[in-house]
Design an enzyme around this catalytic site. Sequence first.
Site, PDB file in Angstrom:
ATOM      1  CG  ASP A 268      -1.851  -1.136   1.304  1.00  0.00           C
ATOM      2  OD1 ASP A 268      -2.135  -1.703   0.232  1.00  0.00           O
ATOM      3  OD2 ASP A 268      -2.311  -1.463   2.416  1.00  0.00           O
TER       4      ASP A 268
HETATM    5  N1  URA Z   1      -1.247  -5.911   3.918  1.00  0.00           N
HETATM    6  C1  URA Z   1      -1.738  -4.660   3.924  1.00  0.00           C
HETATM    7  O1  URA Z   1      -2.779  -4.395   4.520  1.00  0.00           O
HETATM    8  N2  URA Z   1      -1.051  -3.711   3.269  1.00  0.00           N
HETATM    9  C2  URA Z   1       0.108  -3.938   2.625  1.00  0.00           C
HETATM   10  O2  URA Z   1       0.703  -3.018   2.055  1.00  0.00           O
HETATM   11  C3  URA Z   1       0.624  -5.250   2.625  1.00  0.00           C
HETATM   12  C4  URA Z   1      -0.089  -6.223   3.281  1.00  0.00           C
END
Ligand code: URA
Length: 248
Positions: free
Chosen positions: A103
């Site tokens: 993310d």
């Molecule tokens: N899980 C998440 O919620 N975000 C990420 O970036 C990676 C795994």
Amino acid sequence: MMRLDKLLCEMNKGARSQVKKAVRAGLVTVNGLQITRPEYQVDEKEDQICYQGQPCVYEKYVYYMLHKPSGVVSAREDGRERTVIDLLSGEGRNDLFPVGRLDKDTEGLLVITNDGQLAHELLSPRKHVEKEYECSLARALTAQQIERLEQGVDIGEKRCTKPAKVQIVPGKEAALIRLTITEGKFHQVKRMLQAVDNEVLSLKRIRMGNLVLDGSLERGCYRRLEPWEVESLKKLGGEAGCGQSGHI
Ligand code: URA
């Protein structure tokens, strides 16, 4: 063996038309001899190729470890946002992409490569490659919540998540944990913590398979993977069911 202009293109010396021009203009030597035919066949492993007097070492595939900072997106390109590939623009390659996505607000380990086959295998749900995250939480986890995460929780998908491994980071009253999962669903870690009535405040990936985030890499910095690190990733990608150790 391959065409000289193709090799120069793959080495990011320019578009095909540009490198053809450069070859015809006499800017390229092969084993010390000026070659002016773009279609000239070279042995990419043996021949010594120089472009404008600089040796070019042919590498079909390249592999980097990036310490992704928060605030950049895990994409090749984006009309508006800075991407993880922008961070490697100094490499002068136009064929790189991230292996999977973190993310925008997640930081940590991201492999960047041009090896599509390896990326595909590492991301395949059948390979169960472990991903370990350090998660700072809004509230300390209870023993019951840990048990639920370890068994698998309902995050609104068809099936519950696969069993995860939870480790409490000592001294942080269970509000800093390491969570290891073997899947890669959208916002998976955040949704898993939500499912047990908690909230992720910050998230950092610290391991993928055997590859551990290099502690000396500052946020936003990257380095080449060592040959043994590439080999261990390839081994992982090649092994079905890898990562299903006893505790997972
Ligand atoms: N899980 C998440 O919620 N975000 C990420 O970036 C990676 C795994």
